[in-house]
Design a protein around this motif. Structure first.
Motif, short mmCIF file in Angstrom:
data_model
loop_
_atom_site.label_atom_id
_atom_site.label_comp_id
_atom_site.label_asym_id
_atom_site.label_seq_id
_atom_site.Cartn_x
_atom_site.Cartn_y
_atom_site.Cartn_z
N GLU A 1 -10.85 -5.96 9.52
CA GLU A 1 -10.94 -5.38 10.86
C GLU A 1 -10.08 -4.14 11.02
N GLY A 2 -9.36 -3.76 9.98
CA GLY A 2 -8.57 -2.53 10.04
C GLY A 2 -7.11 -2.73 10.40
N THR A 3 -6.66 -3.98 10.51
CA THR A 3 -5.27 -4.23 10.90
C THR A 3 -4.29 -3.63 9.91
N TYR A 4 -4.67 -3.57 8.64
CA TYR A 4 -3.76 -3.11 7.60
C TYR A 4 -4.16 -1.75 7.03
N ASP A 5 -4.92 -0.98 7.81
CA ASP A 5 -5.24 0.38 7.39
C ASP A 5 -3.97 1.21 7.27
N ILE A 6 -4.02 2.20 6.42
CA ILE A 6 -2.90 3.14 6.28
C ILE A 6 -3.44 4.57 6.41
N GLY A 7 -2.58 5.49 6.71
CA GLY A 7 -3.01 6.88 6.83
C GLY A 7 -1.81 7.80 6.84
N ALA A 8 -2.05 9.05 6.47
CA ALA A 8 -0.96 10.02 6.43
C ALA A 8 -1.53 11.43 6.56
N GLY A 9 -0.73 12.33 7.08
CA GLY A 9 -1.13 13.71 7.23
C GLY A 9 -0.01 14.67 6.87
N LEU A 10 -0.35 15.94 6.71
CA LEU A 10 0.61 16.95 6.30
C LEU A 10 0.03 18.32 6.60
N SER B 1 0.85 -1.19 0.00
CA SER B 1 0.00 0.00 0.00
C SER B 1 0.88 1.24 0.00
N ARG B 2 0.53 2.20 -0.84
CA ARG B 2 1.32 3.43 -0.91
C ARG B 2 0.40 4.64 -0.86
N ILE B 3 0.81 5.64 -0.09
CA ILE B 3 0.16 6.95 -0.12
C ILE B 3 1.12 7.92 -0.77
N ILE B 4 0.65 8.58 -1.81
CA ILE B 4 1.47 9.55 -2.55
C ILE B 4 0.99 10.94 -2.14
N PHE B 5 1.86 11.71 -1.52
CA PHE B 5 1.49 13.03 -1.01
C PHE B 5 1.23 14.01 -2.16
N ARG C 1 0.68 2.45 13.15
CA ARG C 1 0.81 1.88 11.81
C ARG C 1 1.79 2.72 10.99
N PRO C 2 3.05 2.79 11.42
CA PRO C 2 4.03 3.59 10.66
C PRO C 2 4.35 2.94 9.32
N TRP C 3 4.74 3.78 8.40
CA TRP C 3 5.10 3.26 7.09
C TRP C 3 6.43 2.51 7.17
N ASN C 4 6.66 1.64 6.20
CA ASN C 4 7.93 0.93 6.12
C ASN C 4 9.01 1.76 5.45
N LEU D 1 6.60 12.84 -2.69
CA LEU D 1 6.90 12.08 -1.48
C LEU D 1 5.94 10.90 -1.40
N VAL D 2 6.48 9.70 -1.19
CA VAL D 2 5.68 8.48 -1.20
C VAL D 2 5.94 7.68 0.08
N ALA D 3 4.86 7.30 0.77
CA ALA D 3 4.94 6.43 1.94
C ALA D 3 4.49 5.04 1.53
N THR D 4 5.22 4.01 1.97
CA THR D 4 4.94 2.64 1.54
C THR D 4 4.79 1.72 2.75
N TRP D 5 3.75 0.88 2.72
CA TRP D 5 3.54 -0.17 3.71
C TRP D 5 3.60 -1.50 2.98
N THR D 6 4.36 -2.46 3.47
CA THR D 6 4.49 -3.77 2.83
C THR D 6 4.17 -4.86 3.84
N ASP D 7 3.19 -5.70 3.52
CA ASP D 7 2.77 -6.78 4.41
C ASP D 7 2.66 -8.08 3.63
N TYR D 8 2.99 -9.18 4.30
CA TYR D 8 2.95 -10.49 3.68
C TYR D 8 1.97 -11.40 4.42
N SER D 9 1.43 -12.39 3.68
CA SER D 9 0.48 -13.36 4.26
C SER D 9 -0.61 -12.65 5.03
#
Length: 549
Positions: free
Chosen positions: A232-241, A182-186, A202-205, A216-224
């Motif tokens: 349930e929201g375990t893999y939600d992502i978010g960003a602010g500025l 998952s990526r958020i592009i600012f 839930r900090p980015w990787n 500027l791009v924030a990336t989250w990487t998860d396996y399995s």
């Protein structure tokens, strides 16, 4: 969100929970019929990888780009993609299906019949045949979703968004998703990584500048990735500025909440008339949630590893017991101060706001006392940030101490100690005995939620005595024949310390709660074929998603 800051909890949780509760109930009601239809179709597949780019736009919208890699496909005539909210712009949606290197286009992209908020990508007969023969394919999907960037209510001048990557029901998906990237592009123009904030816990990787776009791009990487955990929201992502980097952002207010509520009720009345009779039940839920939310602001202690039936932890100090009983933080800080004064580690120079203290030692008996001493500045005032840090460390240490013990049994144990302390002081026969008992037992008496009332109601007796006010050292001597009793002196000193230790001391509990026990992101997964449906505890927009096929 945090990276020194946190995106606020949503103001409309109490209203939205009604809507989503009704949706959950209604979908469960219809689930059996849907499941039988789906089973007849034989929809099954595995998800080798899911990639999603969420591009924040200056107009307050986001561009959403998915790439799904499906394998082990049984029968499939389309894919449903859950989307964040009802504002999505269907006219911007497009998709491509890639099978064995060949590109195909959908027969139709329209509102999903399976996902509460989302779009369906319907395949042509040719595409279906080729997927059936290959057993795998890749789906590329794009759509613009307005109304996604919201004001961060906790940090003035900042905005942000929250996003839940779409998932697929376990009725259809076989096994976990192999990779979720998952990526958020600012937005354009924002490149200062030090000003970016992420979703709480839930900090980015990684956070970097894309060499092609310069964004500027924030990336989250998860396996399995388990679809149920994703729902349930375990893999939600978010960003602010900072808000200056967008032209449009939104604010949650009561009118928006009421508008959304009314609109949803009209739709529900038309579609789900048989279930309207449950409205009274959900009204009760609203009241309960409001009350629970108010209480939640004070619930800063939430130990994770207590064991029911294991018995109480009996060796805590009065200060640590106050944490277990979740007494207001300003009261706990006052208890620590009184303990240090009694031990001769601190002396009060001034009771006026801000209170000024003389630090007489750098070390004390407990770590939380050492942290408190460290928070005393050179000018004698107490540093609010350092006091806050000290209280957080104290809460965390008490939580660790309760591992393997029964929380409720521990609470009951110290409530009994509190009552015993009150009784021992009450049984004192003379003013001298009363003063000595109060000096010895006051720290345990302070565990009582009604400390001031009980002291005023029971002990406002104009005894004549002449001695230094015990235990605190704040006063000099009680007035001979004066109207203040020994107990009244204690009440006055405690009230003064609680109110004047730092500015706006009463808000410390709420601030600390947001750090040590933040509100969860509420979500519901209705029955049947859809994996979607959610209500987010966030001041920002939340992508509520779930694929029906």
């Amino acid at each position: 969100m945090k990276a020194r800051r946190t995106i606020a909890a949503t103001r409309i949780l109490a209203v939205s929970i009604v809507v989503f509760s009704i949706l959950a109930t209604s979908l469960a009601f219809l689930g059996a019929q849907f499941s039988s239809n789906a089973a007849a179709q034989g929809y099954t597949f595995s998800v080798a990888a899911e990639y999603v780019n969420v591009t924040m736009m200056k107009d307050g919208s986001v561009d959403i780009d998915y790439i799904f890699k499906f394998t082990n496909v049984g029968s499939l005539d389309g894919v449903d993609v859950g989307l964040p909210n009802e504002y999505y712009d269907a006219s911007t949606a497009y998709a491509r299906i890639i099978v064995d290197g060949a590109t195909y286009y959908p027969e139709l992209i329209h509102e999903s019949p399976y996902v509460e908020t989302g779009m369906a990508v319907e395949f042509t007969e040719e595409t279906i045949d080729n997927i059936w023969a290959s057993g795998s394919f890749t789906l590329v999907f794009h759509v613009n979703n307005p109304h996604m960037i919201y004001e961060n209510e906790l940090v003035e001048g900042t905005v942000g968004m929250r996003f839940m990557p779409t998932w697929f029901s376990s009725d259809f998906q076989i096994g976990d998703t192999g990779l979720l990237e998952s990526r958020i592009i600012f937005p354009e123009g924002f490149t200062n990584a030090s000003q970016a904030v992420y979703l709480q816990d839930r900090p980015w990787n990684s956070l970097s500048i894309d060499s092609t776009t310069g964004r500027l791009v924030a990336t989250w990487t998860d396996y399995s990735v388990s679809p149920s955990e994703q729902s349930e929201g375990t893999y939600d992502i978010g960003a602010g500025l900072p808000s200056e980097y967008v032209d449009v952002y939104y604010k949650h207010d009561i009118w928006e909440a009421l508008g959304n509520f009314a609109s949803s009720l009209v739709e529900l009345f038309v579609l789900l008339l048989p279930l309207i009779i449950f409205a009274a039940i959900f009204a009760f839920i609203i009241i309960s949630v409001i009350r629970q939310t108010r209480k939640r602001n004070m619930d800063y202690f939430d130990p994770k590893f207590t064991t029911v039936g294991a018995g109480p932890r009996r060796d805590l100090t009065a200060v640590e017991a106050a944490i277990v009983l979740e007494r207001p933080i300003e009261n706990v800080a006052t208890m620590v101060l009184f303990g240090l004064i009694k031990k001769g580690k601190v002396r009060v120079l001034s009771e006026e706001l801000p209170m000024k203290l003389a630090k007489l030692a750098d070390k004390a008996d407990y770590e939380y006392e050492n942290d408190y001493l460290y928070a005393i500045e050179a000018d004698g005032t107490v540093s609010r940030p350092l006091l806050k840090k000290a209280m957080i460390r104290l809460i965390e240490s008490v939580g660790a101490k309760l591992k393997g013990f029964d929380l409720e049994a521990t609470k009951s144990y110290y409530e009994r100690i509190n009552e015993t302390a009150w009784q021992q002081v009450k049984d004192a026969g003379t003013p001298e005995e009363f003063a000595k008992a109060l000096e010895d037992r006051n720290e345990w008496m302070m565990l009582d939620d009604n400390y001031e009332r009980r002291m005023n109601e029971i002990y406002l007796i104009p005894w004549i005595f002449h001695r230094r006010a015990p235990g605190t050292g704040i006063g000099t001597q009680a007035p001979v024949g004066g109207r203040e009793s020994i107990a009244g002196k204690y009440v006055s000193q405690i009230k003064s310390a609680s109110n004047n230790l730092v500015s706006d001391a009463r808000s410390l509990t709420k601030e600390i709660t947001s750090k040590v026990n933040p509100p969860p992101a509420y979500s519901t997964s209705p029955g049947g074929g859809s994996g979607g449906g959610c209500a987010c505890a966030c001041a920002c927009a939340c992508a509520c998603a779930g694929g029906g096929r």
